[in-house]
Scaffold this active site. Structure first.
Site, mmCIF file in Angstrom:
data_model
loop_
_atom_site.group_PDB
_atom_site.id
_atom_site.type_symbol
_atom_site.label_atom_id
_atom_site.label_comp_id
_atom_site.label_asym_id
_atom_site.label_seq_id
_atom_site.Cartn_x
_atom_site.Cartn_y
_atom_site.Cartn_z
ATOM 1 N N LYS A 1 -12.442 -0.294 -1.569
ATOM 2 C CA LYS A 1 -11.394 0.504 -2.526
ATOM 3 C C LYS A 1 -12.075 0.230 -4.168
ATOM 4 O O LYS A 1 -12.781 1.113 -4.588
ATOM 5 C CB LYS A 1 -10.145 -0.024 -2.281
ATOM 6 C CG LYS A 1 -9.484 0.144 -0.862
ATOM 7 C CD LYS A 1 -8.328 0.120 -0.503
ATOM 8 C CE LYS A 1 -7.573 0.266 0.827
ATOM 9 N NZ LYS A 1 -7.871 1.233 1.605
ATOM 10 N N HIS B 1 -5.222 -3.878 -2.515
ATOM 11 C CA HIS B 1 -4.881 -2.968 -3.539
ATOM 12 C C HIS B 1 -4.812 -3.707 -5.011
ATOM 13 O O HIS B 1 -4.112 -3.148 -5.978
ATOM 14 C CB HIS B 1 -3.697 -2.110 -3.298
ATOM 15 C CG HIS B 1 -4.049 -1.099 -2.041
ATOM 16 N ND1 HIS B 1 -4.535 0.056 -2.120
ATOM 17 C CD2 HIS B 1 -3.740 -1.613 -0.808
ATOM 18 C CE1 HIS B 1 -4.347 0.382 -0.820
ATOM 19 N NE2 HIS B 1 -3.813 -0.375 0.002
ATOM 20 N N SER C 1 0.758 -1.152 0.007
ATOM 21 C CA SER C 1 -0.103 -0.015 -0.148
ATOM 22 C C SER C 1 0.939 1.377 -0.167
ATOM 23 O O SER C 1 0.609 2.276 -0.483
ATOM 24 C CB SER C 1 -0.903 0.085 1.096
ATOM 25 O OG SER C 1 -0.179 -0.252 2.597
HETATM 26 C C1 LIG Z 1 -3.639 -3.546 2.638
HETATM 27 C C2 LIG Z 1 -4.748 -2.988 3.348
HETATM 28 N N1 LIG Z 1 -5.465 -3.827 4.144
HETATM 29 C C3 LIG Z 1 -6.592 -3.572 4.795
HETATM 30 C C4 LIG Z 1 -6.880 -2.251 4.653
HETATM 31 C C5 LIG Z 1 -8.240 -1.907 5.550
HETATM 32 O O1 LIG Z 1 -9.177 -1.977 4.749
HETATM 33 P P1 LIG Z 1 -10.582 -1.061 5.332
HETATM 34 O O2 LIG Z 1 -10.464 0.315 4.682
HETATM 35 O O3 LIG Z 1 -11.565 -1.691 4.438
HETATM 36 O O4 LIG Z 1 -10.794 -1.344 6.754
HETATM 37 C C6 LIG Z 1 -6.362 -1.197 4.000
HETATM 38 C C7 LIG Z 1 -6.913 0.050 4.023
HETATM 39 O O5 LIG Z 1 -6.216 0.985 3.628
HETATM 40 C C8 LIG Z 1 -5.160 -1.615 3.404
HETATM 41 O O6 LIG Z 1 -4.467 -0.744 2.388
#
Ligand SMILES: Cc1ncc(COP(=O)(O)O)c(C=O)c1O
Length: 403
Positions: A250, A219, A191
């Site tokens: 997302k 992502h 990310s």
């Molecule tokens: C790699 C990753 N996993 C999990 C999440 C968490 O997801 P959520 O926004 O649905 O809580 C994010 C959110 O930024 C993320 O980038």
């Protein structure tokens, strides 16, 4: 009124933060929580009456506001209302939840899937349900905070390996005592850096050392693979990930998280994971929106091609201007600035020129690696991306980040 405690460690922490925030605002260097008044066609937003090009969105396929998805959400409200009757296990499961889980399972070529109220909650609950004291979790150093928190919450031995370094992963696996349960967990697309996990080698090592493998596709859904099904499609592997995790917030324009995998695993999570048992179900509108979004991705494959072409144009343009964009090959593009101050300056200059971009600074990234983390989506047109590159490059030159 003041806090009850006027000078303990908690109060001091809060005061220290308030002071930093106040100074940042005073210097026009506070970029967070900006109120978006309107979303215009997917590639721009209106903030305080000003239209800005959006380069901080995770709506990778530009699906926010898609007519089919909006219609599905509205129909679900008419049918089920706005809430559920409580937690999933007891009275909260609606037919639309089951439908969504079947859609996800089919999309991810898995036997079954289960959803939770956020991606964050999914990582926390799944890792801490499966792993416990005495077990080992082995995590890439650049994994998302929700994975790290899940590992810590599990109470298992927590080991990390250098980012995407398969030799280090193998060493960590060799260090696990015989007969002890082990889980390897990693993002598919990282990310902060936008690069892709070496999945084939990771799968090979997990097989060799009998480890469970969990991959977070926050992502990569809609971005990797010809039809946007994610990292296995990207590498041409259809088997090898035990726990296929993703978010519905997302590419999928809703909210929630999911895990797909073997029927037996999913059924276990439905009865053992605390975020399922002790927390309310996803609301009907968001569930229906997510369900429709997976179908739209398959019906409109041009979106996957476009986000990737846009990503390439953006990366190539920034590199040609002289920026370091690390190893990214996706829609997440780090634009390295060096110090935190330079990242703030570049953000400020871009925002003044109408680009909605955000800085990522330490401790979220190592000191000296502060950056803009810009994103492109399928909603951008090539002319918009060329303009964004020009704005960032001009600002970068003025600040002295590039020559
Ligand atoms: C790699 C990753 N996993 C999990 C999440 C968490 O997801 P959520 O926004 O649905 O809580 C994010 C959110 O930024 C993320 O980038």
């Amino acid at each position: 009124m003041d806090f009850h405690a006027t000078d303990d460690a908690v109060t001091r922490r809060i005061r220290y933060f308030s002071e930093r925030e106040r100074k940042a605002k005073e210097n026009d260097l506070y970029f967070y929580n900006q109120p978006i008044e309107e979303i215009k066609g997917g590639s721009s937003v209106v903030v305080r009456g000003r239209e800005m090009g959006m380069y901080a969105s995770y709506s990778y396929l530009g699906l926010i506001g898609h007519p089919r998805i909006n219609a599905a959400a509205k129909a679900a409200v008419d049918r089920f209302g706005t809430g559920t009757n409580g937690v999933r296990l007891l009275a909260g499961t609606l037919t639309i939840h089951t439908e969504l889980e079947e859609t996800i399972a089919a999309f991810k070529h898995a036997e079954a899937a289960v959803t939770y109220s956020s991606g964050y909650a999914t990582n926390l609950t799944v890792i801490s349900t499966l792993m416990g004291r005495g077990d080992y979790v082995i995590s890439d150093k650049l994994n998302h905070a929700s994975i790290v928190d899940g590992c810590l919450m599990s109470g298992a031995e927590f080991r990390r390996f250098k980012h995407n370094d398969m030799d280090e992963l193998e060493k960590r696996l060799q260090q696990v005592p015989d007969g002890v349960a082990r889980l390897v967990v990693a993002d598919a697309v990282f990310s902060m850096d936008g690069d892709v996990l070496d999945l084939p080698k990771t799968v090979e090592l997990c097989r060799k050392y009998s480890a469970w493998l969990m991959i977070d596709e926050a992502h990569s859904i809609g971005v990797l693979g010809k039809t946007g099904r994610g990292i296995e499609e990207h590498f041409g592997l259809d088997d090898g990930i035990d726990i296929k995790m993703g978010t519905l917030s997302k590419t999928i324009p809703s909210v929630g998280g999911y895990v797909a995998g073997r029927q037996e695993l999913i059924q276990y999570l439905r009865h053992a994971s605390r975020a399922y048992i002790f927390s309310a179900a996803l609301p009907p509108a968001q569930t229906a929106a997510a369900n429709e979004a997976f179908k739209v991705i398959l019906d409109e494959p041009w979106r996957v091609g476009k986000v990737n072409a846009n990503g390439r144009q953006f990366i190539d343009g920034l590199k040609a201007a002289g920026f370091d964009t690390l190893q990214t090959t996706t829609a997440i593009v780090p634009v390295l600035c060096g110090t935190d101050e330079r990242a703030y300056e570049l953000t400020q200059a871009c925002q003044h020129k109408g680009l909605f971009v955000l800085p990522v600074v330490s401790p979220a990234v190592p000191e000296g690696m502060a950056r803009l983390r810009a994103t492109v989506t399928a909603a951008h047109e090539p002319e918009e991306i060329a303009h964004a590159v020009e704005v960032i490059a001009n600002a970068g030159k003025e600040i002295g980040i590039i020559a």
